[in-house]
Motif scaffolding. Structure first.
Motif, short mmCIF file in Angstrom:
data_model
loop_
_atom_site.label_atom_id
_atom_site.label_comp_id
_atom_site.label_asym_id
_atom_site.label_seq_id
_atom_site.Cartn_x
_atom_site.Cartn_y
_atom_site.Cartn_z
N GLY A 152 0.82 -1.21 0.00
CA GLY A 152 0.00 0.00 0.00
C GLY A 152 0.85 1.25 0.00
N SER A 153 0.19 2.38 0.09
CA SER A 153 0.90 3.64 0.08
C SER A 153 1.23 4.03 1.51
CB SER A 153 0.03 4.71 -0.57
OG SER A 153 0.57 5.96 -0.27
N VAL A 154 2.45 4.48 1.73
CA VAL A 154 2.82 4.88 3.08
C VAL A 154 3.28 6.33 3.10
CG1 VAL A 154 3.44 2.62 3.97
CG2 VAL A 154 5.12 3.98 2.71
N ARG A 155 2.81 7.09 2.14
CA ARG A 155 3.22 8.48 2.11
C ARG A 155 2.91 9.10 3.47
NH1 ARG A 155 1.70 13.46 1.51
NH2 ARG A 155 2.93 14.85 0.22
N SER A 156 3.77 10.03 3.91
CA SER A 156 3.55 10.67 5.20
C SER A 156 2.33 11.58 5.13
CB SER A 156 4.78 11.50 5.55
OG SER A 156 4.86 12.58 4.66
N ASP A 157 2.03 12.23 6.28
CA ASP A 157 0.87 13.13 6.32
C ASP A 157 1.22 14.57 5.92
OD1 ASP A 157 2.47 13.82 8.39
OD2 ASP A 157 0.98 13.51 9.97
N VAL A 158 2.35 14.77 5.28
CA VAL A 158 2.75 16.12 4.87
C VAL A 158 1.68 16.71 3.92
CG1 VAL A 158 4.43 17.42 3.47
CG2 VAL A 158 5.23 15.80 5.17
N ALA A 159 1.30 17.96 4.18
CA ALA A 159 0.21 18.59 3.42
C ALA A 159 0.54 18.66 1.93
CB ALA A 159 -0.02 20.00 3.95
N VAL A 160 -0.50 18.55 1.12
CA VAL A 160 -0.30 18.67 -0.33
C VAL A 160 -1.06 19.88 -0.87
CG1 VAL A 160 0.21 16.25 -0.81
CG2 VAL A 160 -2.17 16.99 -0.73
N ASP A 161 -1.59 20.71 0.05
CA ASP A 161 -2.35 21.87 -0.43
C ASP A 161 -1.68 23.19 -0.06
OD1 ASP A 161 -2.67 21.73 2.25
OD2 ASP A 161 -4.87 21.83 2.24
N PHE A 273 6.85 17.78 -2.10
CA PHE A 273 6.50 18.28 -3.44
C PHE A 273 5.17 17.69 -3.88
CE2 PHE A 273 11.04 18.56 -2.92
CZ PHE A 273 11.28 19.87 -3.29
N ARG A 274 4.45 18.45 -4.71
CA ARG A 274 3.16 18.00 -5.20
C ARG A 274 3.28 16.63 -5.88
NH1 ARG A 274 1.03 21.82 -3.05
NH2 ARG A 274 -0.67 23.08 -3.89
N PRO A 275 2.38 15.71 -5.50
CA PRO A 275 2.42 14.41 -6.18
C PRO A 275 2.01 14.54 -7.64
CG PRO A 275 0.84 14.41 -4.34
CD PRO A 275 1.33 15.81 -4.49
N GLU A 276 2.59 13.71 -8.45
CA GLU A 276 2.31 13.73 -9.89
C GLU A 276 0.80 13.63 -10.17
OE1 GLU A 276 3.55 10.16 -12.02
OE2 GLU A 276 4.53 11.44 -13.53
N GLU A 277 0.13 12.76 -9.40
CA GLU A 277 -1.29 12.53 -9.66
C GLU A 277 -2.17 13.75 -9.36
OE1 GLU A 277 0.74 10.58 -7.96
OE2 GLU A 277 0.01 10.17 -5.94
N SER A 278 -1.60 14.77 -8.69
CA SER A 278 -2.40 15.98 -8.43
C SER A 278 -2.62 16.77 -9.72
CB SER A 278 -1.69 16.86 -7.41
OG SER A 278 -0.53 17.42 -8.02
N ILE A 404 19.63 21.04 -2.13
CA ILE A 404 18.29 21.04 -2.69
C ILE A 404 17.49 21.96 -1.77
CG2 ILE A 404 16.25 19.60 -3.12
CD1 ILE A 404 18.15 17.20 -3.42
N VAL A 405 16.88 22.98 -2.35
CA VAL A 405 16.16 23.96 -1.53
C VAL A 405 14.65 23.74 -1.67
CG1 VAL A 405 15.81 26.41 -1.06
CG2 VAL A 405 18.06 25.59 -1.77
N VAL A 406 14.02 23.48 -0.54
CA VAL A 406 12.61 23.10 -0.51
C VAL A 406 11.80 24.21 0.14
CG1 VAL A 406 11.03 21.33 0.38
CG2 VAL A 406 13.34 20.68 -0.32
N HIS A 407 10.67 24.57 -0.47
CA HIS A 407 9.89 25.69 0.06
C HIS A 407 8.78 25.26 1.01
CE1 HIS A 407 6.32 24.73 -2.29
NE2 HIS A 407 7.12 24.46 -3.32
N HIS A 408 8.46 24.00 1.07
CA HIS A 408 7.28 23.52 1.82
C HIS A 408 7.36 23.94 3.30
CE1 HIS A 408 4.16 20.91 3.33
NE2 HIS A 408 3.87 20.52 2.09
N PRO A 409 6.24 24.45 3.85
CA PRO A 409 6.25 24.91 5.25
C PRO A 409 6.60 23.81 6.25
CG PRO A 409 4.20 25.55 4.16
CD PRO A 409 4.94 24.69 3.20
N GLU A 410 6.36 22.57 5.90
CA GLU A 410 6.66 21.49 6.85
C GLU A 410 8.07 20.93 6.69
OE1 GLU A 410 3.50 18.46 7.40
OE2 GLU A 410 2.24 19.83 6.26
N ALA A 411 8.80 21.40 5.69
CA ALA A 411 10.13 20.84 5.43
C ALA A 411 11.09 21.19 6.57
CB ALA A 411 10.68 21.37 4.11
#
Ligand code: B12
Length: 420
Positions: A152-161, A273-278, A404-411
């Motif tokens: 199954g998928s075990v992606r974390s709960d990091v926000a995607v919005d 980062f935004r998932p491809e499927e989004s 690698i510079v990441v902008h996500h607030p949870e990073a």
């Protein structure tokens, strides 16, 4: 072999030489055959190896096996040191395989004590013995390198919005001629005074600060630093544990695969980062910074001239300035992306990374694969600022870093338990 972090080895050379030993310092990039030739030529009593890269631990093991195979283990006791090693790894695991004596030295002074003991034993000095080997209290659990989720998928709960910022440009830019005063204010003085210069609290005010001021003044007048940056913004998406960098047409350009935590939040760098499927596209920053090669020539000159204190101080400062430049540039990137509004006021907060986003350097726990540095080099072409990636995935000149510079607030920094 190939590790640019060689100040520790040079320090060992200084301490042992000043205590009457004759040190043949072979430098970096030495295959075991060259070490053994030199040991034979100079009739060495002991061989020392130093390594700060995780990969060094593997190479040291191979080197010891080679000594076994050549039947030289009884002739050469070996002392090993450097951040990648642990005492238990050397004194238990490597000791088990090496047919001679092998010991771990936490620092140059422990190296000196070991040398004294080994030479004492060789000369038959009464009472000369090596310290007891340190054993692990419990056997280290075998680390299973299971990076892919089993089911199954075990992606974390990091926000995607979270909002995706708009970069000021796409592709890469080269920036040269950055003045020292612009990034010197980002210097992590604690790391310099305590970590690099080894000063105690008391000495920081009386010795450290005045010497730092004098050195910075000298660097400014002599123009020894040649700070340069290549940075870029790239469209990207994530897919499972992968970060996929896209070209302008939305096709895959290159892909990084990161380890995922096996417990807890099950974080993986790709989750930021935004998932491809989004169906949406995200943006990632990449950077390589350097303070140039002249400073390395200057520190090498000081080492050759036996000006040890000056060498240590200048080298320590130069590496911390490389870090300062990286952090200064990261702040620039945050501001270009418009995510800098929550930046803390003072440097202390900045160094505690209390801002939005995160700068991940390859080789650190969230992205341990040094081989991935080749992908960054390919995308940024750091030759344009005089930086080259070696076969061992080290940047030359040594006072350089990539990220690698990441902008996500949870990073933020996290551990994955995977070291490479
Ligand atoms: C300062 C530093 C830097 C500086 C300076 C590098 C340089 N040119 O020296 C900068 C900022 C430039 C840097 C960059 C990088 N670094 Co760096 N760096 C460090 C750091 C924080 C300290 C190293 C240091 O100077 N120590 C001070 C010296 C005096 O101590 P020492 O080397 O340990 O030596 C002492 C003892 O260990 C012992 N000893 C050592 N060897 C021997 C041998 C013998 C025989 C004996 C007796 C004793 C002995 O005695 C010495 C003196 O007391 C370490 C972390 C750490 N804890 O070591 C990471 C570390 C080595 N870096 C690391 C990484 C990943 C990098 C980068 C690849 C990051 C990046 N992607 O850009 C780059 C590579 C640089 C390049 N050019 O390609 C990783 C390596 C892990 C790995 N994955 O393999 C480390 C371990 C950090 C970490 N926690 O992950 N780095």
């Amino acid at each position: 072999r190939g590790d640019v972090h060689d100040i520790g080895k040079n320090l060992v050379d200084i301490i042992l030489s000043n205590n009457g030993y004759n040190v043949v310092n072979l430098g970096i990039k030495q295959p075991v055959s060259a070490i053994l030739e030199a040991a034979d030529e100079h009739k060495a009593d002991v061989i020392g190896m130093s390594g700060l890269l995780v990969k060094s631990t593997v190479i040291m093991k191979e080197n010891l096996e080679e000594l076994n195979q050549r039947g030289l283990a009884a002739d050469y006791p070996v002392i090993l040191g450097g951040a990648a090693l642990t005492r238990a790894y050397v004194e238990q695991d490597l000791h088990e395989i090496y047919q001679g004596e092998v010991r771990y030295a936490r620092d140059a002074f422990e190296g000196l004590r070991l040398m004294d003991a080994l030479i004492g034993i060789k000369r038959g000095v009464p009472g000369a013995t090596l310290p007891e080997l340190k054993q692990r209290r419990v056997r280290a659990a075998t680390v299973e390198i299971e990076e892919r989720p089993q089911e199954g998928s075990v992606r974390s709960d990091v926000a995607v919005d979270n909002p995706v910022p708009t970069p000021p440009f796409r592709g890469t830019r080269v920036v040269k001629g950055i003045q020292l005063k612009e990034y010197a204010s980002w210097l992590d003085e604690t790391a310099l005074f305590r970590g690099q210069w080894g000063l105690t609290k008391e000495l920081i005010e009386t010795e450290g600060r005045p010497r730092l001021r004098a050195l910075l003044d000298r660097l400014r007048t002599d123009n020894v630093l040649e700070a340069g940056v290549v940075h870029g913004y790239f469209p990207c998406v994530s897919k499972g544990d992968d970060l996929i960098i896209l070209d302008e047409d939305g096709n895959e350009r290159t892909r990084f695969t990161f380890p995922r935590q096996r417990h807890g939040r099950r974080l993986c760098l790709a989750d930021f980062f935004r998932p491809e499927e989004s169906g949406e596209t995200d943006v990632v920053g990449l950077q390589v910074v350097t303070v140039g090669s002249r400073i390395g020539e200057e520190t090498a000159r000081l080492f050759e001239a036996n000006a040890y204190r000056e060498y240590l101080e200048l080298h320590g400062l130069s590496v911390q300035l490389a870090e300062a430049l990286a952090e200064y540039w990261h702040a620039r990137v945050r501001s270009e992306l418009g995510i800098h509004r929550g930046d803390p006021d003072g440097l202390d907060g900045m160094l505690r990374t209390e801002y939005q986003g995160c700068r991940y350097s390859l080789g650190y726990p969230a992205c341990p694969d040094l081989e991935d540095r080749a992908k960054i080099a390919d995308l940024l072409q750091p030759e344009r600022i005089g930086v080259r990636l070696s076969e061992e995935f080290q940047l030359h000149p040594e006072q350089s870093t990539d990220a690698i510079v990441v902008h996500h607030p949870e990073a933020g920094y996290f551990n994955t338990g995977v070291r490479r």
